[in-house]
Motif scaffolding. Structure first.
Motif, short mmCIF file in Angstrom:
data_model
loop_
_atom_site.label_atom_id
_atom_site.label_comp_id
_atom_site.label_asym_id
_atom_site.label_seq_id
_atom_site.Cartn_x
_atom_site.Cartn_y
_atom_site.Cartn_z
N PRO A 197 60.24 78.97 3.04
CA PRO A 197 60.78 77.65 3.36
C PRO A 197 59.89 76.94 4.37
CG PRO A 197 62.47 79.34 3.58
CD PRO A 197 61.17 80.04 3.38
N GLY A 205 60.01 73.97 7.13
CA GLY A 205 60.90 73.10 7.89
C GLY A 205 60.82 73.38 9.37
N ALA A 243 67.13 72.31 11.13
CA ALA A 243 67.17 71.38 9.99
C ALA A 243 67.04 72.16 8.69
CB ALA A 243 66.05 70.35 10.09
N SER A 244 67.50 71.58 7.61
CA SER A 244 67.34 72.25 6.32
C SER A 244 65.88 72.15 5.89
CB SER A 244 68.27 71.62 5.28
OG SER A 244 68.02 70.24 5.18
N PRO A 245 65.42 73.08 5.05
CA PRO A 245 64.01 73.08 4.64
C PRO A 245 63.62 71.78 3.93
CG PRO A 245 65.07 75.14 4.04
CD PRO A 245 66.16 74.22 4.51
N LEU A 246 62.40 71.34 4.21
CA LEU A 246 61.83 70.16 3.56
C LEU A 246 61.25 70.50 2.20
CD1 LEU A 246 59.89 68.86 6.67
CD2 LEU A 246 62.05 67.97 5.79
N ALA A 288 55.23 73.25 9.72
CA ALA A 288 55.95 71.98 9.92
C ALA A 288 56.22 71.79 11.40
CB ALA A 288 57.26 71.98 9.14
#
Length: 79
Positions: free
Chosen positions: A5, A7, A11-14, A78
Motif C-alpha cells: 500500500p 499512503g 489515511a487510507s492508501p492512495l 508517500a
C-alpha cells in the motif's frame, strides 16, 4: 514482495506498488518505469533481474533492476 500500500499514516492508501515497482493509482491508472539502454529498453515486467526491499524499516519500497553496467534503483514512498 507482494503489493505494498502507498499512503501516509492515518489515511487510507492512495494506491499500491506492485512487484515490478509500478505505481497503481485508482482504477486503470499505472505509472511504469523503463530504462533505455544502448542495447534496448529494459522493462521491469519483462526482466528476471528485478528485486525489491523496504528501506530501513520505512514505508519506502526500492526496486532494483540489473542492466548492463550495474543496477538501476527506483524508490517509491508517500509524504
Amino acid at each position: 514482495m507482494p503489493r505494498v500500500p502507498l499512503g501516509v499514516a492515518g489515511a487510507s492508501p492512495l494506491g499500491f506498488v506492485d512487484e515490478h515497482g509500478y505505481i497503481h493509482l485508482g482504477v486503470g491508472w499505472r505509472l511504469e518505469w523503463w530504462i533505455g539502454g544502448d542495447d534496448h529498453w529494459h522493462v521491469p515486467a519483462a526482466s528476471t533481474a528485478v528485486r525489491q526491499r523496504a528501506i530501513d524499516n520505512t514505508p519506502v519500497v526500492e526496486t532494483a533492476m540489473r542492466v548492463p553496467g550495474g543496477d538501476v534503483l527506483w524508490r517509491v514512498g508517500a509524504a
